[in-house]
Every structure is written in structure tokens, then in C-alpha cells.
Design a protein around this motif. Sequence first.
Motif, PDB file in Angstrom:
ATOM      1  N   SER A  26      62.979   7.192  15.992  1.00 41.27           N
ATOM      2  CA  SER A  26      63.555   6.366  14.774  1.00 41.27           C
ATOM      3  C   SER A  26      62.957   5.086  15.218  1.00 41.27           C
ATOM      4  N   ALA A  27      62.717   4.373  13.979  1.00 38.93           N
ATOM      5  CA  ALA A  27      62.238   2.800  14.102  1.00 38.93           C
ATOM      6  C   ALA A  27      63.213   1.959  14.131  1.00 38.93           C
ATOM      7  N   THR A  28      64.512   2.406  14.049  1.00 37.46           N
ATOM      8  CA  THR A  28      65.594   1.198  13.959  1.00 37.46           C
ATOM      9  C   THR A  28      66.860   1.668  15.338  1.00 37.46           C
ATOM     10  N   GLU A  56      77.709  -1.138  19.195  1.00 37.71           N
ATOM     11  CA  GLU A  56      78.605  -0.291  19.442  1.00 37.71           C
ATOM     12  C   GLU A  56      78.416   1.059  20.034  1.00 37.71           C
ATOM     13  N   ALA A  57      77.314   1.720  19.219  1.00 38.09           N
ATOM     14  CA  ALA A  57      76.736   3.116  19.534  1.00 38.09           C
ATOM     15  C   ALA A  57      76.116   2.975  20.785  1.00 38.09           C
ATOM     16  N   MET A  58      75.621   1.895  21.175  1.00 40.50           N
ATOM     17  CA  MET A  58      74.653   1.893  22.603  1.00 40.50           C
ATOM     18  C   MET A  58      75.889   1.941  23.715  1.00 40.50           C
ATOM     19  N   ALA A  59      77.056   1.372  23.265  1.00 35.21           N
ATOM     20  CA  ALA A  59      77.863   1.182  24.438  1.00 35.21           C
ATOM     21  C   ALA A  59      79.019   2.509  24.476  1.00 35.21           C
ATOM     22  N   TRP A  99      70.144   9.344  21.125  1.00 36.03           N
ATOM     23  CA  TRP A  99      70.542   9.105  22.393  1.00 36.03           C
ATOM     24  C   TRP A  99      69.304   9.232  23.513  1.00 36.03           C
ATOM     25  N   LEU A 100      68.570  10.362  23.279  1.00 36.59           N
ATOM     26  CA  LEU A 100      67.337  10.687  24.165  1.00 36.59           C
ATOM     27  C   LEU A 100      66.318   9.505  23.952  1.00 36.59           C
ATOM     28  N   GLN A 101      66.137   8.700  22.760  1.00 31.60           N
ATOM     29  CA  GLN A 101      64.999   7.816  22.656  1.00 31.60           C
ATOM     30  C   GLN A 101      65.789   6.463  23.192  1.00 31.60           C
ATOM     31  N   PHE A 102      66.856   6.083  22.808  1.00 26.98           N
ATOM     32  CA  PHE A 102      67.466   4.692  23.158  1.00 26.98           C
ATOM     33  C   PHE A 102      68.224   4.556  24.453  1.00 26.98           C
ATOM     34  N   PHE A 132      68.589   7.600  27.108  1.00 27.70           N
ATOM     35  CA  PHE A 132      68.003   8.441  28.340  1.00 27.70           C
ATOM     36  C   PHE A 132      66.656   8.229  28.817  1.00 27.70           C
ATOM     37  N   ILE A 133      65.777   8.119  27.889  1.00 24.58           N
ATOM     38  CA  ILE A 133      64.536   7.910  28.262  1.00 24.58           C
ATOM     39  C   ILE A 133      64.448   6.206  29.153  1.00 24.58           C
ATOM     40  N   PRO A 134      65.164   5.089  28.318  1.00 24.25           N
ATOM     41  CA  PRO A 134      64.993   4.188  28.996  1.00 24.25           C
ATOM     42  C   PRO A 134      65.701   4.022  30.540  1.00 24.25           C
ATOM     43  N   ARG A 135      66.787   4.782  30.526  1.00 22.94           N
ATOM     44  CA  ARG A 135      67.667   4.616  31.941  1.00 22.94           C
ATOM     45  C   ARG A 135      66.737   5.405  32.977  1.00 22.94           C
ATOM     46  N   MET A 136      66.008   6.637  32.461  1.00 27.74           N
ATOM     47  CA  MET A 136      65.440   7.361  33.409  1.00 27.74           C
ATOM     48  C   MET A 136      64.183   6.582  33.836  1.00 27.74           C
ATOM     49  N   GLN A 137      63.525   5.673  33.032  1.00 30.93           N
ATOM     50  CA  GLN A 137      62.283   5.040  33.504  1.00 30.93           C
ATOM     51  C   GLN A 137      62.588   3.643  34.216  1.00 30.93           C
TER      52      GLN A 137
END
Length: 106
Positions: A24-26, A31-34, A49-52, A54-59
Motif C-alpha cells: 500500500s502507498a497509503t 487509530e488503525a495503527m493503535a 499489518w505486515l507492511q506497517f 510487523f515489518i517495521p517492528r521486527m526491523q
Amino acid sequence: MLYRYTQTKLAQIASELKQTGLWSATAPSVEAMASTAPFACDLMPFEQWLQFIFIPRMQALIDAGQALPSQIAIAPMAEHLWSEQAALAPLISTLNELDILLNEPR
């Protein structure tokens, strides 16, 4: 070594999300992120969830040299959602490989 293998899998996941048109580009709403629901399933699609999240938290864990999760099960959710979509089989497989990697005894 675990960090390097995990980073490789995270990059594969991102690549496969892009190749299948699920990237997703957006970004989701604040609210969703929280969301505190598993996989933020109440406020965003799994691929977001994977993109915004999971991946950033794992990184972030890797970058900080912190412990990676040792009990993880992401592939079953992907299989539940995408098992009927043959084009997503490589993505499901990569998520399964990551689950196996992180669940191995350390």
C-alpha cells in the motif's frame, strides 16, 4: 546470524507484497495503527499489518539488537485469509519459513 536471516525474510515478504499488488502507498489511520487486536484485524487488512506494523517492528528489534520473538505464528493467519489465492502461495510460504526460523530453539 538470526538477525541476518530474519532481515532476508522480511525483505522477501515486502517484495512479495509488492509483486502481488498488496503493498500500500497509503498508511493506515492513526487509530488503525493503535489497534490492540491480533494482527490489527479490526481496523486494517492483514497485508497492511505486515507492511506497517510487523515489518517495521521486527526491523526495529534487529536495529536495536534486541531479542526477536521466539514463539510466532503468522503463516496460519495468511493461510486462513489467502489459501484460495494461488498467486499468494509464495508469500504464505515465506511467512511460514519466518515462523519456523524464529520458533527454532536458540
